[in-house]
Design an enzyme around this catalytic site. Structure first.
Site, PDB file in Angstrom:
ATOM      1  N   ARG A 169       0.819  -1.222   0.000  1.00  0.00           N
ATOM      2  CA  ARG A 169       0.000   0.000   0.000  1.00  0.00           C
ATOM      3  C   ARG A 169       0.854   1.274   0.000  1.00  0.00           C
ATOM      4  O   ARG A 169       0.618   2.193  -0.783  1.00  0.00           O
ATOM      5  CB  ARG A 169      -0.917  -0.014   1.232  1.00  0.00           C
ATOM      6  CG  ARG A 169      -1.925   1.107   1.240  1.00  0.00           C
ATOM      7  CD  ARG A 169      -1.701   2.054   2.387  1.00  0.00           C
ATOM      8  NE  ARG A 169      -2.648   3.163   2.335  1.00  0.00           N
ATOM      9  CZ  ARG A 169      -2.335   4.412   2.678  1.00  0.00           C
ATOM     10  NH1 ARG A 169      -1.127   4.702   3.077  1.00  0.00           N
ATOM     11  NH2 ARG A 169      -3.234   5.362   2.612  1.00  0.00           N
ATOM     12  N   ALA A 217     -10.206  -0.008  -1.955  1.00  0.00           N
ATOM     13  CA  ALA A 217      -9.349   0.940  -2.656  1.00  0.00           C
ATOM     14  C   ALA A 217      -9.861   1.171  -4.082  1.00  0.00           C
ATOM     15  O   ALA A 217      -9.852   2.291  -4.589  1.00  0.00           O
ATOM     16  CB  ALA A 217      -7.919   0.423  -2.675  1.00  0.00           C
ATOM     17  N   ASP A 276     -13.261   6.007   1.652  1.00  0.00           N
ATOM     18  CA  ASP A 276     -13.650   5.450   2.949  1.00  0.00           C
ATOM     19  C   ASP A 276     -14.473   6.427   3.777  1.00  0.00           C
ATOM     20  O   ASP A 276     -15.222   6.013   4.660  1.00  0.00           O
ATOM     21  CB  ASP A 276     -12.399   5.053   3.754  1.00  0.00           C
ATOM     22  CG  ASP A 276     -11.806   3.724   3.299  1.00  0.00           C
ATOM     23  OD1 ASP A 276     -12.392   3.085   2.396  1.00  0.00           O
ATOM     24  OD2 ASP A 276     -10.760   3.332   3.843  1.00  0.00           O
ATOM     25  N   ARG A 281      -2.504  -8.845  10.313  1.00  0.00           N
ATOM     26  CA  ARG A 281      -1.883  -8.574   9.027  1.00  0.00           C
ATOM     27  C   ARG A 281      -0.376  -8.489   9.201  1.00  0.00           C
ATOM     28  O   ARG A 281       0.109  -7.941  10.184  1.00  0.00           O
ATOM     29  CB  ARG A 281      -2.360  -7.239   8.450  1.00  0.00           C
ATOM     30  CG  ARG A 281      -3.845  -6.971   8.573  1.00  0.00           C
ATOM     31  CD  ARG A 281      -4.195  -5.613   7.956  1.00  0.00           C
ATOM     32  NE  ARG A 281      -3.789  -5.544   6.580  1.00  0.00           N
ATOM     33  CZ  ARG A 281      -4.629  -5.637   5.534  1.00  0.00           C
ATOM     34  NH1 ARG A 281      -5.912  -5.772   5.729  1.00  0.00           N
ATOM     35  NH2 ARG A 281      -4.163  -5.568   4.314  1.00  0.00           N
TER      36      ARG A 281
HETATM   37  C1  LIG Z   1      -1.834   4.368   6.996  1.00  0.00           C
HETATM   38  C2  LIG Z   1      -2.825   3.535   6.232  1.00  0.00           C
HETATM   39  C3  LIG Z   1      -2.519   2.202   5.944  1.00  0.00           C
HETATM   40  C4  LIG Z   1      -3.418   1.397   5.242  1.00  0.00           C
HETATM   41  N1  LIG Z   1      -3.076   0.117   4.940  1.00  0.00           N
HETATM   42  C5  LIG Z   1      -3.885  -0.645   4.180  1.00  0.00           C
HETATM   43  C6  LIG Z   1      -3.499  -1.947   3.765  1.00  0.00           C
HETATM   44  O1  LIG Z   1      -2.435  -2.420   4.111  1.00  0.00           O
HETATM   45  N2  LIG Z   1      -4.351  -2.673   2.991  1.00  0.00           N
HETATM   46  C7  LIG Z   1      -5.550  -2.167   2.586  1.00  0.00           C
HETATM   47  O2  LIG Z   1      -6.285  -2.845   1.867  1.00  0.00           O
HETATM   48  N3  LIG Z   1      -5.945  -0.939   2.956  1.00  0.00           N
HETATM   49  C8  LIG Z   1      -5.142  -0.163   3.746  1.00  0.00           C
HETATM   50  N4  LIG Z   1      -5.539   1.098   4.112  1.00  0.00           N
HETATM   51  C9  LIG Z   1      -6.871   1.567   3.712  1.00  0.00           C
HETATM   52  C10 LIG Z   1      -6.957   1.941   2.256  1.00  0.00           C
HETATM   53  O3  LIG Z   1      -5.887   2.778   1.882  1.00  0.00           O
HETATM   54  C11 LIG Z   1      -8.295   2.605   2.047  1.00  0.00           C
HETATM   55  O4  LIG Z   1      -9.303   1.719   2.490  1.00  0.00           O
HETATM   56  C12 LIG Z   1      -8.639   2.888   0.600  1.00  0.00           C
HETATM   57  O5  LIG Z   1      -7.511   3.088  -0.177  1.00  0.00           O
HETATM   58  C13 LIG Z   1      -9.546   4.109   0.506  1.00  0.00           C
HETATM   59  O6  LIG Z   1      -8.732   5.239   0.686  1.00  0.00           O
HETATM   60  P1  LIG Z   1      -9.201   6.675   1.108  1.00  0.00           P
HETATM   61  O7  LIG Z   1      -8.374   7.593   0.303  1.00  0.00           O
HETATM   62  O8  LIG Z   1     -10.655   6.813   1.103  1.00  0.00           O
HETATM   63  O9  LIG Z   1      -8.770   6.757   2.659  1.00  0.00           O
HETATM   64  P2  LIG Z   1      -7.334   6.737   3.338  1.00  0.00           P
HETATM   65  O10 LIG Z   1      -6.411   5.856   2.615  1.00  0.00           O
HETATM   66  O11 LIG Z   1      -7.591   6.471   4.779  1.00  0.00           O
HETATM   67  O12 LIG Z   1      -6.769   8.232   3.171  1.00  0.00           O
HETATM   68  C14 LIG Z   1      -7.280   9.354   3.880  1.00  0.00           C
HETATM   69  C15 LIG Z   1      -6.235  10.454   3.875  1.00  0.00           C
HETATM   70  O13 LIG Z   1      -6.796  11.646   4.422  1.00  0.00           O
HETATM   71  C16 LIG Z   1      -5.874  12.249   5.305  1.00  0.00           C
HETATM   72  N5  LIG Z   1      -6.636  13.044   6.278  1.00  0.00           N
HETATM   73  C17 LIG Z   1      -7.459  12.585   7.266  1.00  0.00           C
HETATM   74  N6  LIG Z   1      -7.984  13.600   7.956  1.00  0.00           N
HETATM   75  C18 LIG Z   1      -7.523  14.736   7.412  1.00  0.00           C
HETATM   76  C19 LIG Z   1      -7.714  16.108   7.701  1.00  0.00           C
HETATM   77  N7  LIG Z   1      -8.502  16.502   8.710  1.00  0.00           N
HETATM   78  N8  LIG Z   1      -7.084  17.037   6.934  1.00  0.00           N
HETATM   79  C20 LIG Z   1      -6.281  16.644   5.908  1.00  0.00           C
HETATM   80  N9  LIG Z   1      -6.058  15.346   5.588  1.00  0.00           N
HETATM   81  C21 LIG Z   1      -6.665  14.401   6.330  1.00  0.00           C
HETATM   82  C22 LIG Z   1      -5.179  11.055   5.921  1.00  0.00           C
HETATM   83  O14 LIG Z   1      -3.939  11.406   6.485  1.00  0.00           O
HETATM   84  C23 LIG Z   1      -5.036  10.121   4.726  1.00  0.00           C
HETATM   85  O15 LIG Z   1      -3.865  10.355   3.982  1.00  0.00           O
HETATM   86  C24 LIG Z   1      -4.675   1.925   4.833  1.00  0.00           C
HETATM   87  C25 LIG Z   1      -4.980   3.267   5.128  1.00  0.00           C
HETATM   88  C26 LIG Z   1      -4.072   4.085   5.799  1.00  0.00           C
HETATM   89  C27 LIG Z   1      -4.416   5.538   6.074  1.00  0.00           C
END
Ligand SMILES: Cc1cc2nc3c(=O)[nH]c(=O)nc-3n(C[C@H](O)[C@H](O)[C@H](O)COP(=O)(O)OP(=O)(O)OC[C@H]3O[C@@H](n4cnc5c(N)ncnc54)[C@H](O)[C@@H]3O)c2cc1C
Ligand SMILES: *[C@@H]1O[C@H](CO)[C@@H](O)[C@H](O)[C@H]1NC(C)=O
Ligand SMILES: *[C@@H]1O[C@H](CO)[C@@H](O)[C@H](O)[C@H]1NC(C)=O
Length: 444
Positions: A112, A322, A309, A190
């Site tokens: 990831r 993702a 998410d 994991r």
């Molecule tokens: C550290 C981490 C590790 C993960 N590891 C895995 C994995 O190994 N396998 C897997 O399947 N999924 C993993 N996931 C989940 C996966 O990335 C998500 O389910 C999917 O990609 C959907 O992503 P998203 O962009 O909606 O959310 P996310 O990937 O959670 O990204 C949200 C982003 O918003 C930022 N953010 C949050 N609040 C604020 C704010 N107030 N102001 C500015 N920025 C903010 C966070 O720092 C983050 O970078 C992980 C997520 C994270 C954050």
């Protein structure tokens, strides 16, 4: 200097909050459509966090439109031709091949954090204004725009795309209430580590010395998936199991090898070797929680939109969390292209209408797959081993979210206009975009 395919400027200004895969996809796709984008991420120094993540064909197809991205990801990614299934004692059941034996790019699956940093680099290379260390603490909207409060400063745009993940503060603003998770009764151990030690072990070396492999062991109420990546150099495993612990706000805990081994009593000794080889600092325990589908993804004035998410967390067994986040990003960008600057709110409403059913249908597959494996009737499986195979539904995988917008946008807004003449106080549910499922189990 690389050139990037981009439509002429649309005049639409977008603020994207959160640079996970949802936020990055939205930012890159908005840039492709000629919108002007500011991407705000609270983390100051991005580190390659996490372990295995999978983007199925519906998202890998979006990556292919980004200059050179899939080529850059290829050496980082998993290349096993399929997955072999065993019962918990280690008896071989069946092999499922991916996409006719596989061309790279149909599934993008790897670490990831490593994939994330490459896509982040693509965003900055194409000139997107990515700002790190930006903590968004509030959202607001007016008749003609929306904005955020970030590090104490107000910023405004035509629309705000909230992509801040499962703990989204934006969700509360959009919904008007706090949406609390509930325990699901499941957790996932994991791990991701260097496969050297496995290559030296007679019992495990076949999993890593001949390139990538992918295997699953299925038992009552739990399953164990093991994957080698980068030509067998890296190794990852996950164990989904029952867990009665109360969830905390902090949902990721260090895991203990001895707890995992206890959970796997009576299981294939090979699986025990894979667990024993895990370095103590490479094992985490994620609690899985329930979240009901949200009644809406968009704010009252349709200027703030939840994606990824923040809108719909997924169970890992859906293998779509993702991928759906990437679809969201491509969809909102194309909807704003169709709406134009004069009708941004219509584009945002169309986004919700286009995404709502599909995303919840995909979300529900997390439960279906888990039940298919955990509650398996083994007499039936030995008669029909293929019944263990993951569903590879064409509606889900043979799908291009960008093209889909251009196919359905006009009829979608026509329906929205018609519905808006009938007053409704219940949001999208009463507009015929109701959830495909009544309750969905999701991971945070
Ligand atoms: C550290 C981490 C590790 C993960 N590891 C895995 C994995 O190994 N396998 C897997 O399947 N999924 C993993 N996931 C989940 C996966 O990335 C998500 O389910 C999917 O990609 C959907 O992503 P998203 O962009 O909606 O959310 P996310 O990937 O959670 O990204 C949200 C982003 O918003 C930022 N953010 C949050 N609040 C604020 C704010 N107030 N102001 C500015 N920025 C903010 C966070 O720092 C983050 O970078 C992980 C997520 C994270 C954050
Ligand atoms: C971001 O702001 C919230 C709310 O004020 C605060 O609780 C949190 O600690 C801040 N995070 C960072 C990384 O500054
Ligand atoms: C914007 O959308 C509204 C209805 O949602 C419609 O009546 C109007 O014609 C649209 N305006 C433009 C400029 O397309």
């Amino acid at each position: 200097m690389a050139t990037y395919e981009r439509l002429p400027p649309s005049g639409i200004k977008v603020i994207v909050v959160g640079a996970g895969f949802a936020g990055l996809s939205a930012a890159i796709e908005c840039d492709r459509k000629g919108h002007s984008v500011i991407l705000l991420e609270k983390v100051k120094n991005l580190k390659p966090l996490g372990d295995l993540i999978t983007f199925a064909a519906n998202a890998a197809g979006v990556f292919k439109k980004w200059e050179n991205v899939v080529e850059t990801l290829e050496p980082l990614c998993y290349k096993a031709p399929g997955i072999s299934y065993f019962d918990w004692t280690g008896r071989f059941v069946t092999t499922q091949l991916w996409d006719n034996g596989k061309k790279f790019g149909e599934i993008v699956s790897g670490h990831r954090g490593e994939i994330h940093l490459e896509i982040m680099k693509h965003a900055t290379d194409r000139g997107i204004d990515v700002r790190l260390g930006q903590n968004v603490t509030d959202y607001f909207e007016t008749e003609d725009g929306a904005g955020v409060v970030c590090n104490g400063e107000k910023m405004k745009a035509d629309a705000v795309i909230a992509a801040e993940g499962v703990k989204s503060p934006g969700r509360k603003i959009v919904l008007g209430y706090e949406d609390l998770p509930k325990p699901s009764g499941y957790a996932v151990y994991r791990a991701w580590y260097d496969s050297d030690v496995l290559a030296k072990n007679e019992m495990t070396k076949h999993l890593v010395i001949n390139g990538d492999t992918h295997n699953g062991w299925i038992g009552r109420d739990k399953h164990f998936l093991a994957t080698s990546i980068k030509n067998g150099k890296d190794f990852s495993w996950v164990l989904t199991h029952k867990d009665e612990a109360d969830i905390d706000e902090d949902w990721q805990f260090p895991g203990k090898v001895e707890d995992v081994l206890k959970d796997l009593e009576g299981w294939d000794p090979l699986v025990h070797e894979l667990v024993k080889a895990t370095p103590a600092d490479k094992l985490v325990d994620y609690k899985l929680v329930f979240r009901d589908p949200l009644p809406t993804f968009i704010s009252k004035n349709a200027r703030i939109v939840l994606i990824g998410d923040a809108a719909h967390p997924f169970l890992p067994t859906s293998i779509q969390g993702a991928a759906q986040a990437v679809e969201d990003g491509a969809t909102i960008a194309a909807c704003l292209d169709k709406s134009g600057k004069d009708n941004v709110t219509e584009g945002v409403r169309a986004y919700e209408a286009i995404r709502y059913k599909r995303v919840h249908k995909a979300q529900n597959m997390g439960v279906t797959t888990r039940e298919q494996w955990h509650k398996a009737d083994w007499d039936a499986i030995w008669k029909n081993p293929k019944s263990l195979h993951l569903k590879r539904d064409p509606w889900l995988l043979d799908f291009d979210p960008e093209n889909h917008v251009y196919e359905v946008y006009d009829e979608t807004v026509a329906k929205l206009r018609q519905d808006s003449t009938v007053p409704s106080k219940d949001g999208p549910l009463s507009k015929g975009f109701g959830p495909a499922v009544s309750e969905t189990e999701v991971a945070v």
